[in-house]
Design a protein around this motif. Structure first.
Motif, mmCIF file in Angstrom:
data_model
loop_
_atom_site.group_PDB
_atom_site.id
_atom_site.type_symbol
_atom_site.label_atom_id
_atom_site.label_comp_id
_atom_site.label_asym_id
_atom_site.label_seq_id
_atom_site.Cartn_x
_atom_site.Cartn_y
_atom_site.Cartn_z
ATOM 1 N N LYS A 58 -38.744 87.985 -16.770
ATOM 2 C CA LYS A 58 -37.709 87.011 -17.133
ATOM 3 C C LYS A 58 -36.517 87.685 -17.814
ATOM 4 O O LYS A 58 -35.359 87.504 -17.427
ATOM 5 C CB LYS A 58 -38.278 85.950 -18.096
ATOM 6 C CG LYS A 58 -39.381 85.102 -17.507
ATOM 7 C CD LYS A 58 -40.069 84.316 -18.613
ATOM 8 C CE LYS A 58 -40.549 85.248 -19.664
ATOM 9 N NZ LYS A 58 -41.732 85.097 -20.380
ATOM 10 N N SER A 59 -36.830 88.475 -18.846
ATOM 11 C CA SER A 59 -35.746 89.107 -19.605
ATOM 12 C C SER A 59 -34.973 90.097 -18.746
ATOM 13 O O SER A 59 -33.751 90.226 -18.871
ATOM 14 C CB SER A 59 -36.296 89.812 -20.846
ATOM 15 O OG SER A 59 -36.760 88.857 -21.771
ATOM 16 N N THR A 60 -35.693 90.794 -17.865
ATOM 17 C CA THR A 60 -35.016 91.738 -16.977
ATOM 18 C C THR A 60 -34.018 91.003 -16.093
ATOM 19 O O THR A 60 -32.880 91.458 -15.904
ATOM 20 C CB THR A 60 -36.047 92.474 -16.100
ATOM 21 O OG1 THR A 60 -37.011 93.076 -16.952
ATOM 22 C CG2 THR A 60 -35.374 93.530 -15.248
ATOM 23 N N GLN A 101 -33.009 88.024 -26.369
ATOM 24 C CA GLN A 101 -34.251 87.785 -27.093
ATOM 25 C C GLN A 101 -34.226 88.482 -28.448
ATOM 26 O O GLN A 101 -34.682 87.939 -29.444
ATOM 27 C CB GLN A 101 -35.411 88.323 -26.254
ATOM 28 C CG GLN A 101 -36.741 87.781 -26.671
ATOM 29 C CD GLN A 101 -37.816 88.160 -25.677
ATOM 30 O OE1 GLN A 101 -37.577 88.870 -24.690
ATOM 31 N NE2 GLN A 101 -39.006 87.705 -25.921
ATOM 32 N N ASP A 102 -33.650 89.712 -28.476
ATOM 33 C CA ASP A 102 -33.586 90.431 -29.754
ATOM 34 C C ASP A 102 -32.332 90.050 -30.541
ATOM 35 O O ASP A 102 -32.000 90.686 -31.533
ATOM 36 C CB ASP A 102 -33.654 91.940 -29.525
ATOM 37 C CG ASP A 102 -32.567 92.430 -28.592
ATOM 38 O OD1 ASP A 102 -31.538 91.762 -28.482
ATOM 39 O OD2 ASP A 102 -32.743 93.487 -27.964
ATOM 40 N N GLN A 165 -31.135 83.142 -35.356
ATOM 41 C CA GLN A 165 -31.210 82.662 -33.987
ATOM 42 C C GLN A 165 -30.058 81.690 -33.703
ATOM 43 O O GLN A 165 -29.415 81.744 -32.661
ATOM 44 C CB GLN A 165 -32.541 81.942 -33.789
ATOM 45 C CG GLN A 165 -32.903 81.707 -32.355
ATOM 46 C CD GLN A 165 -33.874 82.750 -31.867
ATOM 47 O OE1 GLN A 165 -34.753 83.168 -32.588
ATOM 48 N NE2 GLN A 165 -33.699 83.191 -30.644
ATOM 49 N N ALA A 166 -29.834 80.809 -34.674
ATOM 50 C CA ALA A 166 -28.780 79.817 -34.507
ATOM 51 C C ALA A 166 -27.421 80.487 -34.350
ATOM 52 O O ALA A 166 -26.588 80.055 -33.539
ATOM 53 C CB ALA A 166 -28.765 78.878 -35.710
ATOM 54 N N ASP A 183 -32.137 83.601 -23.749
ATOM 55 C CA ASP A 183 -33.450 84.221 -23.646
ATOM 56 C C ASP A 183 -34.272 83.812 -24.865
ATOM 57 O O ASP A 183 -34.079 84.327 -25.945
ATOM 58 C CB ASP A 183 -33.305 85.742 -23.576
ATOM 59 C CG ASP A 183 -34.598 86.419 -23.178
ATOM 60 O OD1 ASP A 183 -35.652 85.745 -23.200
ATOM 61 O OD2 ASP A 183 -34.566 87.618 -22.847
ATOM 62 N N GLU A 184 -35.155 82.864 -24.694
ATOM 63 C CA GLU A 184 -35.991 82.320 -25.764
ATOM 64 C C GLU A 184 -35.176 81.890 -26.981
ATOM 65 O O GLU A 184 -35.340 82.435 -28.068
ATOM 66 C CB GLU A 184 -37.042 83.347 -26.184
ATOM 67 C CG GLU A 184 -37.960 83.690 -25.028
ATOM 68 C CD GLU A 184 -39.281 84.262 -25.514
ATOM 69 O OE1 GLU A 184 -39.729 83.818 -26.577
ATOM 70 O OE2 GLU A 184 -39.832 85.119 -24.824
ATOM 71 N N PRO A 185 -34.317 80.911 -26.808
ATOM 72 C CA PRO A 185 -33.467 80.495 -27.936
ATOM 73 C C PRO A 185 -34.243 79.822 -29.054
ATOM 74 O O PRO A 185 -33.714 79.660 -30.143
ATOM 75 C CB PRO A 185 -32.492 79.512 -27.293
ATOM 76 C CG PRO A 185 -33.199 78.995 -26.092
ATOM 77 C CD PRO A 185 -34.054 80.120 -25.602
ATOM 78 N N LEU A 186 -35.478 79.439 -28.805
ATOM 79 C CA LEU A 186 -36.230 78.730 -29.840
ATOM 80 C C LEU A 186 -37.242 79.620 -30.552
ATOM 81 O O LEU A 186 -37.929 79.172 -31.464
ATOM 82 C CB LEU A 186 -36.963 77.517 -29.242
ATOM 83 C CG LEU A 186 -36.089 76.507 -28.506
ATOM 84 C CD1 LEU A 186 -36.905 75.317 -28.087
ATOM 85 C CD2 LEU A 186 -34.917 76.083 -29.366
ATOM 86 N N ALA A 187 -37.320 80.899 -30.142
ATOM 87 C CA ALA A 187 -38.253 81.792 -30.829
ATOM 88 C C ALA A 187 -37.810 81.914 -32.281
ATOM 89 O O ALA A 187 -36.629 81.810 -32.590
ATOM 90 C CB ALA A 187 -38.256 83.160 -30.157
ATOM 91 N N ALA A 188 -38.741 82.115 -33.181
ATOM 92 C CA ALA A 188 -38.463 82.322 -34.612
ATOM 93 C C ALA A 188 -37.875 81.098 -35.285
ATOM 94 O O ALA A 188 -37.394 81.173 -36.394
ATOM 95 C CB ALA A 188 -37.523 83.514 -34.829
ATOM 96 N N MET A 189 -37.871 79.955 -34.610
ATOM 97 C CA MET A 189 -37.275 78.764 -35.205
ATOM 98 C C MET A 189 -38.342 77.770 -35.648
ATOM 99 O O MET A 189 -39.349 77.587 -34.972
ATOM 100 C CB MET A 189 -36.385 78.066 -34.194
ATOM 101 C CG MET A 189 -35.052 78.737 -34.036
ATOM 102 S SD MET A 189 -33.883 77.585 -33.365
ATOM 103 C CE MET A 189 -32.381 78.452 -33.721
#
Lengths: 280, 352
Positions: A58-60, A101-102, A165-166, A183-189
């Motif tokens: 996905k990220s690639t 993602q990062d 993230q925001a 890319d995973e906008p909800l990670a770490a939220m």
């Protein structure tokens, strides 16, 4: 070996109002094949959810579309025109913005400098940074998006994971992009911050100006926020359906089947190796 | 005295002293203002050292002595100012010693062998230095050689090339001979020439670091290389142009010093010592070797500190053999204080 009994692969698809079309994209990193043959299209104003296991590519795929990496094979079309981004700047000029993602945030720099990185406002004729203007515009942009960051002149290193993230999301949204790649906008939220971002995506969808490709892990979020869902398996798109025609159960089944198939393949491989070793 | 990223005025925590103890609160506020500056600790330490030497020697606080310190610290400050930019990237440039040696020799050759006027010879020497800087940058950014190793290579190569070109023989510097003309006075020979250049260059480069895209992108690459690249910063270009800047300042100082001392000395020993002092000045001034943050003004004060220290020890009658030893101790103490104050500062403001 993955082909025998593997997932079905979606061929090139298209719709008349496509803003982006991706055909037969392949990418290898040394011995690792990240993407085998990816076909994808994105309609104007559409929110496409991209699903897939860890390492499915996905990220690639996102990094290829946003110009950070180049594909080994395949073609891309942006608004019907051939699209071969030379770098991130090039892609951005053509209207594609990305949240990685990062996060790609610079810890040492302030919130507003991060928001304006590579799009800095400068004075004329002496090109000094127009910090006051950037602060003002950053505040307006964050308020508009509905993200609450108390201080925008502090280094982002001081912010919480969700706030960081925001800011990364705000950075891409506040530009006048045609296509957003998240890319995973909800990670770490946390749940509340995540809901804010999904609200924002819903608002953008209502405006109908931007088209969005969003990598998500939570199927409920996908069905809630996306118009259509594509699932990558083994470096190719294995499913492409409107979210109205699928369900959490179907998506889960696909993944469960994939696991089962992978496990059986691994067992078969193990058995074959053992058989080979026995005669000697 | 702005630093690369933060806004010390707005992050001062001392203001909460309360009205009951106004004087103490004021002092605390002043104290934390200074500490909030990246250069704060070295400013304090330099003042303490200067006061100490003023109190213990009758000759330290005199105009004549300032003129003694100046030629020592001004070139160091310029060298360190360039080095700061490379260090903010998290890299190092050892080859500044070679540029310091190489540029005046090229300047001499362009003037005497090709017959170029002094100004053009200087420009030619500086351009060649920048080419070498670009080569360093390409080694580091594009080919991916560790910067310590890459610039160690160019250090030896160009010091060697300097010896080959000059045949190891000192020559009289064009423009530096008595009576010194305007050109010589401007570029090194005038009493205050190097000091004015140092202050001008440090001021300019601090503005570049804090208030321009160049500086912002340099900090971004040094802090998070991948993130900067993903945000669209052209990392290779940023690395290469900062190495060019660093080589430019080193070549400039080399020519200044050759004009001031009237001879082009093809001897790597002096430049190699100055290289380490320049890195020391940058580090003492508050620039991290790990990259991501740094200050040009701090490097100037670091150079001033080293100059005051050496001069003060000499005036105090410290035996020549002890000089380097004491300098080493002082550097360690200054650095320890720096780290400690830096930790306090981060505790206060949170930004690195």
């Amino acid at each position: 070996m993955a082909d025998a009994g593997g997932p079905k692969v979606v061929g090139p698809t298209s719709a008349p109002d496509d803003v982006l079309r991706v055909e037969h994209i392949a990418k290898r990193f040394g011995p690792v094949t990240a993407l085998k043959d990816v076909n994808l299209h994105l309609k104007k104003g559409e929110v496409l959810g991209l699903l897939g296991d860890n390492g499915a590519g996905k990220s690639t795929l996102i990094k290829i579309i946003c110009g950070f990496q180049r594909p080994d094979a395949g073609k891309m079309f942006l608004q019907g025109e051939p699209y071969e981004p030379r770098n991130v700047d090039d892609a951005r000029r053509r209207g594609i913005e990305t949240v990685y993602q990062d996060l790609a945030l610079i810890d040492e720099l302030s919130v507003y400098h991060n928001l304006f990185l590579r799009k800095e406002r400068v004075h004329r004729p002496v090109p000094l940074l127009a910090n006051r203007q950037m602060k003002r515009e950053a505040r307006v942009a964050l308020d508009e998006i509905g993200i609450n960051i108390p201080r925008i002149d502090v280094a982002v290193a001081r912010l919480s994971g969700g706030q960081r993230q925001a800011i990364a999301v705000a950075r891409s949204v506040s530009s006048d992009a045609d296509i957003l790649l998240l890319d995973e906008p909800l990670a770490a939220m946390g749940a509340k911050e995540g809901a804010q971002i999904l609200d924002l995506v819903a608002r953008l969808k209502d405006e109908g100006r931007v088209s969005i490709i969003m990598i998500l892990h939570n199927y409920v979020h996908v069905l809630q926020a996306c118009d259509r869902v594509s699932m990558i398996q083994d470096g190719a798109i294995a499913l492409d359906k409107p979210t109205s025609e699928t369900s959490v159960e179907e998506l889960t089944d696909i993944v469960v089947n994939e696991y089962r198939r992978a496990r059986e393949a691994a067992h078969a491989e193990q058995a074959r190796q053992q058989q080979q070793q026995q005669p000697s | 005295m702005a630093s690369a990223t933060q806004d010390p005025a707005s992050t001062s925590p001392g203001g909460s002293g309360g009205p009951a103890q106004p004087r103490r609160a004021l002092w605390r506020q002043v104290g934390s203002r200074i500490i909030a500056l990246r250069e704060g600790s070295i400013i304090l330490i330099t003042i303490i050292v200067a006061v100490y030497f003023s109190a213990n020697t009758s000759t330290f606080f005199t105009g004549g002595n300032f003129e003694t310190i100046m030629p020592y610290f001004a070139p160091l400050a310029i060298l360190a100012a360039g080095e700061v930019f490379v260090m903010i990237l998290g890299e190092i440039d050892l080859s500044i010693a070679a540029m310091y040696l190489f540029a005046p020799i090229i300047y001499y050759k362009l003037n005497t062998s090709l017959g170029l006027p002094l100004g053009l010879a200087l420009i030619g020497a500086l351009l060649l230095s920048m080419v070498v800087g670009a080569v360093n940058g390409i080694f580091v950014a594009v080919i991916g050689i560790n910067s310590f190793v890459a610039t160690l290579g160019t250090l030896f190569t160009f010091e060697g090339l300097s010896l080959i070109i000059s045949k190891g023989t000192p020559v009289a510097t064009p423009g530096g001979q008595i009576p010194v003309g305007t050109f010589g006075k401007v570029f090194g020979a005038g009493t205050y020439s190097e000091l004015i250049w140092a202050i001008g260059i440090v001021a300019l480069l601090q503005v570049v670091l804090t208030f321009t895209r160049w500086g912002l992108h340099t900090v971004a690459v040094g802090s998070n290389k991948l993130g900067a690249a993903e945000a669209g910063v052209r990392v290779n270009l940023v690395v290469i142009r900062n190495y060019m800047l660093c080589a430019l300042t080193a070549g400039l100082v080399g020519v200044f010093e050759a004009i001031r001392s009237q001879t082009v000395q093809p001897n790597p020993a002096g430049p190699n010592e100055i290289l380490f002092l320049a890195v020391a000045a940058a580090v003492i001034g508050g620039t991290l070797l790990t990259g991501g943050s740094g200050t040009v003004v701090g490097a100037l004060i670091g150079a001033l500190f080293l100059g005051i220290l050496k001069d003060g020890l000499i005036l105090q009658g410290v035996q020549a053999n002890y000089l380097l030893f004491y300098t080493g101790l002082a550097v360690i103490i200054a650095m320890a204080a720096n780290v400690y104050v830096g930790r306090v500062r981060r505790g206060h403001t949170g930004s690195g």
